[in-house]
Each structure stands twice: as C-alpha cells, then as structure tokens.
Design a protein around this motif. Structure first.
Motif, short mmCIF file in Angstrom:
data_model
loop_
_atom_site.label_atom_id
_atom_site.label_comp_id
_atom_site.label_asym_id
_atom_site.label_seq_id
_atom_site.Cartn_x
_atom_site.Cartn_y
_atom_site.Cartn_z
N LEU A 161 -1.49 -2.75 4.07
CA LEU A 161 -0.37 -1.82 4.19
C LEU A 161 -0.11 -1.03 2.92
O LEU A 161 0.49 0.06 2.97
CB LEU A 161 0.91 -2.58 4.58
N GLU A 162 -0.55 -1.55 1.78
CA GLU A 162 -0.33 -0.81 0.54
C GLU A 162 -1.07 0.52 0.54
O GLU A 162 -0.77 1.41 -0.28
CB GLU A 162 -0.75 -1.64 -0.67
N LEU A 163 -2.01 0.69 1.46
CA LEU A 163 -2.76 1.94 1.56
C LEU A 163 -2.09 2.96 2.48
O LEU A 163 -2.54 4.11 2.56
CB LEU A 163 -4.18 1.65 2.07
N VAL A 164 -1.03 2.55 3.16
CA VAL A 164 -0.34 3.44 4.10
C VAL A 164 0.45 4.51 3.33
O VAL A 164 0.92 4.27 2.22
CB VAL A 164 0.59 2.62 5.02
N ASP A 165 0.60 5.67 3.96
CA ASP A 165 1.36 6.77 3.35
C ASP A 165 2.68 6.27 2.77
O ASP A 165 3.41 5.50 3.42
CB ASP A 165 1.68 7.85 4.40
N VAL A 169 8.95 -2.97 4.46
CA VAL A 169 8.94 -2.49 5.85
C VAL A 169 8.36 -1.09 5.90
O VAL A 169 8.90 -0.16 5.31
CB VAL A 169 10.35 -2.47 6.47
N ALA A 170 7.26 -0.95 6.63
CA ALA A 170 6.67 0.37 6.87
C ALA A 170 6.91 0.76 8.32
O ALA A 170 6.68 -0.05 9.23
CB ALA A 170 5.18 0.36 6.57
N SER A 220 -3.94 5.59 7.35
CA SER A 220 -4.38 4.49 6.50
C SER A 220 -5.90 4.47 6.50
O SER A 220 -6.52 4.62 7.56
CB SER A 220 -3.85 3.15 7.01
N PRO A 221 -6.52 4.27 5.34
CA PRO A 221 -7.99 4.18 5.30
C PRO A 221 -8.51 2.84 5.81
O PRO A 221 -9.72 2.67 5.96
CB PRO A 221 -8.31 4.37 3.81
N ASP A 222 -7.62 1.88 6.07
CA ASP A 222 -8.04 0.57 6.56
C ASP A 222 -8.48 0.69 8.01
O ASP A 222 -7.71 1.12 8.88
CB ASP A 222 -6.88 -0.42 6.43
N TRP A 223 -9.71 0.29 8.31
CA TRP A 223 -10.22 0.42 9.68
C TRP A 223 -9.53 -0.55 10.62
O TRP A 223 -9.48 -0.32 11.83
CB TRP A 223 -11.73 0.18 9.71
N TYR A 224 -8.98 -1.65 10.08
CA TYR A 224 -8.26 -2.61 10.90
C TYR A 224 -6.77 -2.33 10.76
O TYR A 224 -6.15 -2.67 9.76
CB TYR A 224 -8.57 -4.04 10.45
#
Length: 343
Positions: free
Chosen positions: A81-85, A94-95, A103-107
């Motif tokens: 989640l740290e990669l989320v906008d 809380v996001a 997010s660049p995370d594929w999962y």
C-alpha cells in the motif's frame, strides 16, 4: 432420537446460560444475520483475514445494497500500500482505493474490486489497511466509524479460523483474523458481527472442523450464534459474486484466490476436486455446498472466548502479533484432540 432431543431440551431449560436472553430476538422467518443488521443504516463489511477476504462479504453487500442500506467495504491488505497514490490516503493507516487508484503492485485485490464495482455501477471505494498490530488497526477502524457514521460492522472471513479460540489442535492462519477481531471488539458500535464463508477450506491449513462446530455450539449456548445462511446458487448475489471472483482471477492469474475460487465453485453446484488454478496442483480439493454458507456470530461474544486476545492487545506491528500467538501456543499444555466427523 426423541429421547436425545428431550435430553437436550431439558439440559437447555435447566441451564439458563444455554438460552439467549431474549427468546424472541430472532425468528426462523427472518435470517438472524439480516435481522441483526435491519436497524443499521451504514454498514462496514471488512475482510478480516487480508487479501481477497473482502470478496467473501460481497454476497451480503449485494443484498444489503439492494435493500437500500449504505454499505462500505474495507480490507486488511496484503498489497504494498505504500506504493499507492498519496491522495488515496485519508488518514495514516487508511487508503481509500477507488477504480482510478494507481499502484505498481501487480497484486492489488482492493483495486481490482474497486474497478469491478465501478463497472457494475455499485459503490466503488474499498478502504484498505496495511498489516498492523491491534492498536493502530483499531485506530484505523475508529477513523472509518467516525468518517462514515458506521452503526454496524461485519468482519468476514474466507474460511473458519476466525472462529477458533486458541486451544484447538491447529489454528490455521489466525494472525490477521484475530488482529481484526481484537481491533473491532473495543469499538463502540451498536452491531458487530463476524461471518465465516467457506466452511472446510481451512482444513488445508490444519483446522479441525469438528472443533469449529464445537465452538459454534458453545457460542449458541451463550446466545452468540446467529445461525447459518446459504447463498442460493441461482440468486443475483451468487451470480454477481461469481463474476467478481472470475474478474479477480483474470486480474491476478499468478496468484488467484484459492479460497474465493472454491466458494464461487460451491455456489454454482460444483462438487469435489474442482480445479481452477495451478496453485492447487499439489492436493485434493473438496468443494461442497457447506462452503457457500455464512456462519455468523456475535463479534464481542466470539472475542470474549478467545484465550489469547489479551496477549495481542497492545501490539503495534504484525510481527508482534505473530510472536505472541506463537508464545501462547508454545505454553499451551492441553490442546484439544482433533476429531473426525462421525458421519
């Protein structure tokens, strides 16, 4: 059989704790799960165990939305989640994930679900929490309760390990489930429930389901069991759920949810060793109708039965939860002996 029934009835009558305080609280004509949620106007359905667990709450959410209830979704996330906008974060832990959240995370189950919801013209925000200890997770839940004016919370578990109290032969994978349970039980919310969907799935992780049933019976005696509710396979809720799960499988082909895949298969009438991903290649599955049933309990009564909840109360990080549960298990002298179904 008549003698056995009479014995049970006599035992219940002579043991007041075995009966709910209000014998008219629920009726066979209305599923207790929906009766309990009937007064609520803003319901938070949250995945207790992380990852795709929030999908287990979708059939319930579809039914409540159709009835006019405001429903919000939340998930204890396994994504990075740290990669989320940055603009997605509404408070420290809380996001608010929407269909356009990047997010660049594929999962990223929360993002996948948000996009599916938007495509079906349903409320499309999925609130996501990072893996945390009890104290920060409780603060995150409290923020949502205040922000959304929540008057009912339903923790959903894809599987049954949230229903274990600690002295069973094996606890499955309890870390996230019990952290969620501990976080929510201290919140001042009128209605708090736990619903388990996917009975039998956690046998893969060592859970003995005779002991799960024993726990449900104990909760029933304490007035904390709200019964079992099957999701009809031909219902709108089941059809939408299967579509959402199929969409999630397509979005994460390398790591589709084995749990949700089995539940979805069960809602379509599939049975036995049903294959839908290479991830299950090493064992036999036993998809069956019991997997498509919500088993619902009172959250606070479930929390009160957990033997180690006090040990994780002051945790900050997930690693602390893991080590304290392990310490409890290492000290446990009399784990319950696993039993096989007698029929």
């Amino acid at each position: 059989m008549a003698d056995a029934a009479a014995t049970v009835d006599h035992w219940a009558v002579t043991n007041p704790a075995a009966l709910p305080a209000d014998l008219d609280a629920f009726s066979l004509s209305v599923p207790p799960l929906f009766a309990a949620l009937a007064p609520a106007r803003n319901v938070l359905i949250a995945g207790a165990g992380g990852g795709f667990d929030v999908y287990a709450g979708l059939p319930l959410a579809f039914a409540l939305w159709r009835g006019g209830t405001q429903v919000h979704l939340a998930s204890l996330s396994f994504s990075e989640l740290e990669l989320v906008d940055r603009e997605a974060w509404v408070t420290e832990h809380v996001a608010a994930v929407g269909p356009d959240t990047v997010s660049p995370d594929w999962y990223f189950p929360e993002g996948t679900l948000a996009r599916w919801l938007a495509a079906h013209e349903l409320p499309s925000t999925v609130y996501a929490f990072p893996p945390l200890g009890v104290q920060p997770l409780r603060a995150a839940y409290r923020h949502l309760v205040e922000r959304l004016d929540i008057d009912a919370i339903v923790l959903v578990d894809g599987g049954t390990d949230v229903l274990l109290r600690g002295d069973e032969s094996d606890l499955g994978t309890p870390v996230e489930d019990i952290t969620s349970l501990a976080a929510v039980t201290a919140l001042d919310v009128p209605v708090k429930l736990v619903s388990s969907l996917g009975f039998g799935i956690d046998a893969y992780d060592g859970v003995n389901h005779v002991q799960v049933l024993e726990n449900l019976a104990a909760l029933d005696r304490e007035g904390g069991y709200l019964g079992a509710l099957s999701i009809p396979g031909a219902s709108r809720e089941a059809r939408l759920y299967r579509d959402a799960v199929a969409d999630a499988q397509a979005a994460t082909p390398e790591r589709p949810s084995i749990v949700q895949g089995q539940i979805a298969a069960a809602t379509s009438g599939a049975f036995g060793d049903v294959r839908f991903t290479r991830r299950t290649g090493g064992g036999d599955l036993f998809v069956n109708p019991l997997m498509a049933i919500y088993f619902t309990v009172d959250l606070d009564k479930l929390a009160a039965r957990c033997l180690y909840l006090d040990r994780i109360e002051h945790t900050i990080g997930r690693r602390q939860v893991i080590t304290r549960i392990q310490a409890f298990r290492d000290e446990l002298l009399n784990a319950r002996v696993p039993r096989a179904f007698p029929h």
